[in-house]
Write a protein that holds these residues in place. Structure first.
Motif, mmCIF file in Angstrom:
data_model
loop_
_atom_site.group_PDB
_atom_site.id
_atom_site.type_symbol
_atom_site.label_atom_id
_atom_site.label_comp_id
_atom_site.label_asym_id
_atom_site.label_seq_id
_atom_site.Cartn_x
_atom_site.Cartn_y
_atom_site.Cartn_z
ATOM 1 N N PRO A 85 1.002 -1.276 -0.202
ATOM 2 C CA PRO A 85 -0.186 -0.399 -0.172
ATOM 3 C C PRO A 85 1.359 0.830 0.085
ATOM 4 O O PRO A 85 2.065 1.698 0.589
ATOM 5 C CB PRO A 85 -0.606 -0.185 1.251
ATOM 6 N N SER A 91 -0.150 3.349 4.683
ATOM 7 C CA SER A 91 -1.337 2.389 5.322
ATOM 8 C C SER A 91 -1.932 2.649 7.043
ATOM 9 O O SER A 91 -2.149 2.385 7.617
ATOM 10 C CB SER A 91 -0.201 1.012 6.286
ATOM 11 N N PHE A 122 -2.297 0.536 -4.128
ATOM 12 C CA PHE A 122 -2.269 -0.528 -3.946
ATOM 13 C C PHE A 122 -1.158 -1.053 -4.742
ATOM 14 O O PHE A 122 -1.947 -1.201 -5.993
ATOM 15 C CB PHE A 122 -3.596 -1.463 -3.254
#
Length: 199
Positions: free
Chosen positions: A14, A17, A28
């Protein structure tokens, strides 16, 4: 000869986060380790994503099986609906089997910094107590007393006492931050104090 091929090592990355609302957008990437690709494990490779409730409808947001073979697809950008914890699951499927990876995205409220001074007017050589009234989950604080003294960085939300040795008007700033993960956020509050020449 006998050729032994391994399943992929599923991985997702990602862009962040840990975010503070209203920042809710996360990209992502599929960063799966394509084990034994050079040895022929290069067929029947698919990806499956479950982004948690990013549609904000109270149930999982799923992008079902999509084929990918190097180059890996450019990933997905997701705009989550608001504050919360979102659990992301990714499944990689290759000729040799399945592997799964997980990630968690936390979106929290932005902190609110607050500071006051008591007293707000003193004479040279006297001290002022600064009260930290920050709210919203801040876990790191930076004090700038405005007189050229070193910044004070601390994880403590407690009050601070500072002594002023020269007359003048000073703007004191308190930065309240939320740190952690790969992102963070902060807010700044200030208060003005007056230091008069010693009698």
């Amino acid at each position: 000869p006998i050729q032994v091929l391994d399943i992929d090592n599923a991985q997702i990355t990602p862009g962040s986060s840990f975010l503070c609302y209203p920042d809710t957008v996360v990209h992502f990437d599929n960063t799966t380790n394509l084990n034994c690709y050079s040895l022929g494990n290069n067929t029947q490779r698919y990806e499956y994503w479950n982004f948690g409730d990013y549609w904000g409808l109270g149930y999982d947001s799923i992008i079902t099986w999509q084929p990918f073979s190097p180059p890996i697809r450019p990933g997905y950008t997701v705009a989550y609906p608001g504050i919360g914890t979102y659990n992301v699951m990714f499944i990689d499927s290759s000729y040799c089997g399945l592997d799964t990876a997980f990630a968690t995205v936390n979106i929290v409220p932005k902190p609110t910094a607050g500071v006051s001074a008591n007293p707000d007017t003193i004479c040279e050589g006297q001290s002022i107590t600064f009260s930290n009234s920050s709210a919203g989950g801040a876990n790191f604080f930076t004090w700038n007393f405005g007189d050229g003294s070193p910044l004070v960085n601390t994880a403590s939300s407690g009050n601070r006492v500072h002594t002023y040795t020269a007359s003048g008007t000073y703007v004191v700033q308190l930065t309240a931050s939320i740190t952690g993960g790969s992102g963070g956020c902060s807010d700044v509050a200030s208060v003005t104090v007056v230091v008069k020449p010693a009698p």
